[in-house]
Design an enzyme around this catalytic site. Structure first.
Site, PDB file in Angstrom:
ATOM      1  N   GLU A   8       0.684  -1.305   0.101  1.00 31.82           N
ATOM      2  CA  GLU A   8      -0.040  -0.074  -0.131  1.00 31.82           C
ATOM      3  C   GLU A   8       0.893   1.066  -0.078  1.00 31.82           C
ATOM      4  OE1 GLU A   8      -3.629  -2.006   2.649  1.00 31.82           O
ATOM      5  OE2 GLU A   8      -1.951  -0.866   3.658  1.00 31.82           O
ATOM      6  N   PRO A   9       1.719   1.685  -1.098  1.00 32.90           N
ATOM      7  CA  PRO A   9       2.422   2.757  -1.201  1.00 32.90           C
ATOM      8  C   PRO A   9       1.409   3.795  -1.170  1.00 32.90           C
ATOM      9  CG  PRO A   9       2.485   1.450  -3.235  1.00 32.90           C
ATOM     10  CD  PRO A   9       1.603   0.783  -2.328  1.00 32.90           C
ATOM     11  N   CYS A  17       0.238  32.636  12.726  1.00 35.38           N
ATOM     12  CA  CYS A  17       0.322  33.470  13.947  1.00 35.38           C
ATOM     13  C   CYS A  17       1.032  32.490  14.889  1.00 35.38           C
ATOM     14  CB  CYS A  17      -0.881  33.923  14.534  1.00 35.38           C
ATOM     15  SG  CYS A  17      -1.533  35.027  13.322  1.00 35.38           S
TER      16      CYS A  17
HETATM   17  N1  LLP Z   1      -1.315   1.595   4.605  1.00 34.72           N
HETATM   18  C1  LLP Z   1      -1.716   2.098   5.887  1.00 34.72           C
HETATM   19  C2  LLP Z   1      -2.215   0.934   6.711  1.00 34.72           C
HETATM   20  C3  LLP Z   1      -1.440   3.387   6.361  1.00 34.72           C
HETATM   21  O1  LLP Z   1      -1.606   3.539   7.448  1.00 34.72           O
HETATM   22  C4  LLP Z   1      -0.502   4.090   5.756  1.00 34.72           C
HETATM   23  C5  LLP Z   1      -0.018   5.452   6.127  1.00 34.72           C
HETATM   24  C6  LLP Z   1      -0.060   3.729   4.251  1.00 34.72           C
HETATM   25  C7  LLP Z   1      -0.584   2.391   3.767  1.00 34.72           C
HETATM   26  C8  LLP Z   1       0.772   4.568   3.479  1.00 34.72           C
HETATM   27  O2  LLP Z   1       2.050   4.811   4.056  1.00 34.72           O
HETATM   28  P1  LLP Z   1       2.997   5.431   2.924  1.00 34.72           P
HETATM   29  O3  LLP Z   1       3.449   4.693   1.893  1.00 34.72           O
HETATM   30  O4  LLP Z   1       2.383   6.852   2.559  1.00 34.72           O
HETATM   31  O5  LLP Z   1       4.105   5.950   4.036  1.00 34.72           O
HETATM   32  N2  LLP Z   1       1.047  11.844   7.684  1.00 34.72           N
HETATM   33  C9  LLP Z   1       2.420  11.281   7.905  1.00 34.72           C
HETATM   34  C10 LLP Z   1       2.126   9.936   7.228  1.00 34.72           C
HETATM   35  C11 LLP Z   1       1.217   9.018   8.083  1.00 34.72           C
HETATM   36  C12 LLP Z   1       0.922   7.649   7.239  1.00 34.72           C
HETATM   37  C13 LLP Z   1      -0.434   7.228   7.889  1.00 34.72           C
HETATM   38  N3  LLP Z   1      -0.399   5.907   7.453  1.00 34.72           N
HETATM   39  C14 LLP Z   1       3.574  12.150   7.173  1.00 34.72           C
HETATM   40  O6  LLP Z   1       3.170  13.186   6.692  1.00 34.72           O
HETATM   41  O7  LLP Z   1       4.657  11.533   7.120  1.00 34.72           O
END
Ligand code: LLP
Length: 463
Positions: free
Chosen positions: A320-321, A391
């Site tokens: 799940e990227p 702010c």
């Molecule tokens: N699968 C699940 C179950 C997840 O919770 C997430 C991300 C992903 C896939 C995708 O992860 P990625 O490949 O995008 O790293 N807001 C934070 C990142 C939170 C990620 C939450 N879950 C940031 O800005 O770094």
């Protein structure tokens, strides 16, 4: 995320205060292709272009701040993930990184599936006709309404996150006369090397069902007894912005061990495993992320080897990227406003956005790079902090970066690698208007998410 050690080389510590920077780059005008979307270049007039369109023209037409997203780069990254994993695996794009109708269309055209984690994301996907069976529904606290909708629509899978949810989903599906395909999310006990707030597989956090203490095995036991659900697999997501492959490998090994235990106890071979997202991207020149084919190779090898060792059939793998697909494809364009040199410290460069369009620096101490994009400059590098117009003093977009010393109000600067978790986490703090997302493809730019207006703000304010 933040680094504690600096690479060897001149630190300029005698000149500049402590910070997360090394020496200034040799030439501030050079764009490091590692951190910029593929269609970004600097033209012979010194102006940065995306898909051949000058940023100055983009700023005139769409205003600033704004996110510009390279559609062909997004599509190429989707294909790279799909090709790396091949026809015997599934790639689910994590919509939380950034989702819009256009994104859903691109995913469908490039053959990807979608991970959603709210009713809003589900609605966006269905609105442009994503087949529900290609959608996985996530979340640690799905509402009854969300579960009912997901089951009624027939989403491909619901990823169960707690004992209560196992019963809740089974009950809802059964009362609708349905049997919902589900996976159970387990917490494999890996300490992913990333910021604490985005690590998700250690024991002491809210996601998943623990593996080590036998809770996950108990969850499987209960799920297998319930008529409303069909348990098809085990899910593990260890965190986000991770560079070290070791965590993914441990996760894969532990998940396969659980498959073997389930086979031994129940005589059931679960056909799927999902190893989540989390692959890191380059925010600065110092980051060296793995490529999709490297992660696919490593995961396939370890799963195959472990399955052989346990004598269980190799399950269908999914991943799940989110960030790794959309993150590198966009940059945020800002106009420089006030510039404040602080003697012996650094120069504060204020832009027309800030923590409302990029909360990641304030929230995770995230590092970004920045470049002057409306012209070149031969001026000396100037240690800068790019800050917003909100702010609070924590309203920082780029904590430590070098910009040319002749930077002036009205110049355009851009922060690369803002495709993931910037627009999707944007806020209306200080009643600011969330910026648009403009997709650029084949020399054409079109708004895919429009800029918010003051009327939008007032429309919600019904008092
Ligand atoms: N699968 C699940 C179950 C997840 O919770 C997430 C991300 C992903 C896939 C995708 O992860 P990625 O490949 O995008 O790293 N807001 C934070 C990142 C939170 C990620 C939450 N879950 C940031 O800005 O770094």
């Amino acid at each position: 995320m933040s680094r504690s050690a600096h690479p060897a080389g001149p630190r300029h510590a005698d000149v500049y205060p402590e910070g997360h920077y090394t020496a200034p780059p040799a030439d501030l005008n050079v764009l490091d292709e590692k951190v910029w979307a593929r269609a970004v270049r600097r033209n012979s007039d010194g102006v940065v272009t995306v898909g051949g369109i000058e940023v100055s023209r983009l700023a005139e037409e769409f205003g600033t701040p704004a996110y510009f997203l390279d559609e062909s780069d997004f599509r190429a990254r989707c294909r790279a993930w799909a090709d790396a994993f091949g026809p015997d695996a599934d790639v689910f794009y994590a919509g939380k990184a950034f989702l819009s109708r256009a994104v859903v269309r691109w995913l469908m055209e490039e053959g990807l599936n979608l991970d959603v984690c709210s009713g809003g994301e589900l609605t966006t996907a269905l609105d442009v006709g994503m087949p529900p069976e290609r959608i996985a529904f996530h979340g640690n606290n799905k509402s009854t309404d969300e579960i009912e909708r997901a089951v009624r629509l027939g989403v491909g899978r619901i990823v169960l996150d707690s004992f209560q949810e196992i019963v809740r989903v089974a009950h809802i599906a059964q009362s609708m006369g349905k049997r919902q395909r589900v996976q159970i999310r387990v917490t494999v006990g890996v300490e992913a090397h990333t910021h604490e707030f985005i690590a998700t597989a250690h024991e002491d956090q809210k996601f998943g069902i623990g593996l080590a203490g036998g809770e996950a095995a108990e969850a499987v036991r209960r799920a297998l007894k319930l008529d409303g659900i069909e348990l098809v697999g085990i899910h593990s997501h260890i965190g986000s912005q991770i560079f070290d492959m070791a965590g993914f490998e441990v996760s894969a090994r532990r998940v396969v061990q659980l498959l073997a235990d389930v086979r031994d106890e129940h005589g059931v071979e679960l056909p799927e495993i999902d190893l989540g997202g989390g692959l890191g991207i380059a925010y600065t020149s110092e980051d060296d992320p793995a490529e999709p084919h490297e992660i696919a190779k490593a995961l396939n090898e370890i799963v195959t080897r472990e399955c052989e060792a346990h004598g269980v059939a190799t399950p269908r793998i999914s991943v799940e990227p989110g960030r790794a697909i959309v993150g590198p494809t966009a940059f945020t364009l800002y106009e420089v406003g006030t510039i404040k040199p602080l003697e012996g410290l650094r120069t504060y460069v204020s832009v027309d956005g800030g923590m409302s369009d990029n909360i990641r620096t304030a929230l995770y101490d995230a590092e970004y790079s920045v470049a002057l994009v409306s012209r070149t400059s031969d001026a000396e590098p100037m240690l800068s902090r790019v800050v917003g117009k909100h702010c609070e003093s924590g309203d920082i977009v780029v904590k430590d970066a070098f910009l040319p010393a002749d930077l002036a109000p009205g110049d355009l600067i851009a922060v690369p690698a803002t495709g993931a978790y910037c627009r999707s986490m944007a806020s209306n703090y200080n009643h600011s208007l969330r910026p648009p997302v403009v997709a650029v493809n084949d020399g054409e730019a079109r708004v895919i998410v429009r800029r918010e207006t003051e009327e939008d703000l007032l429309r919600l304010d019904v008092g």
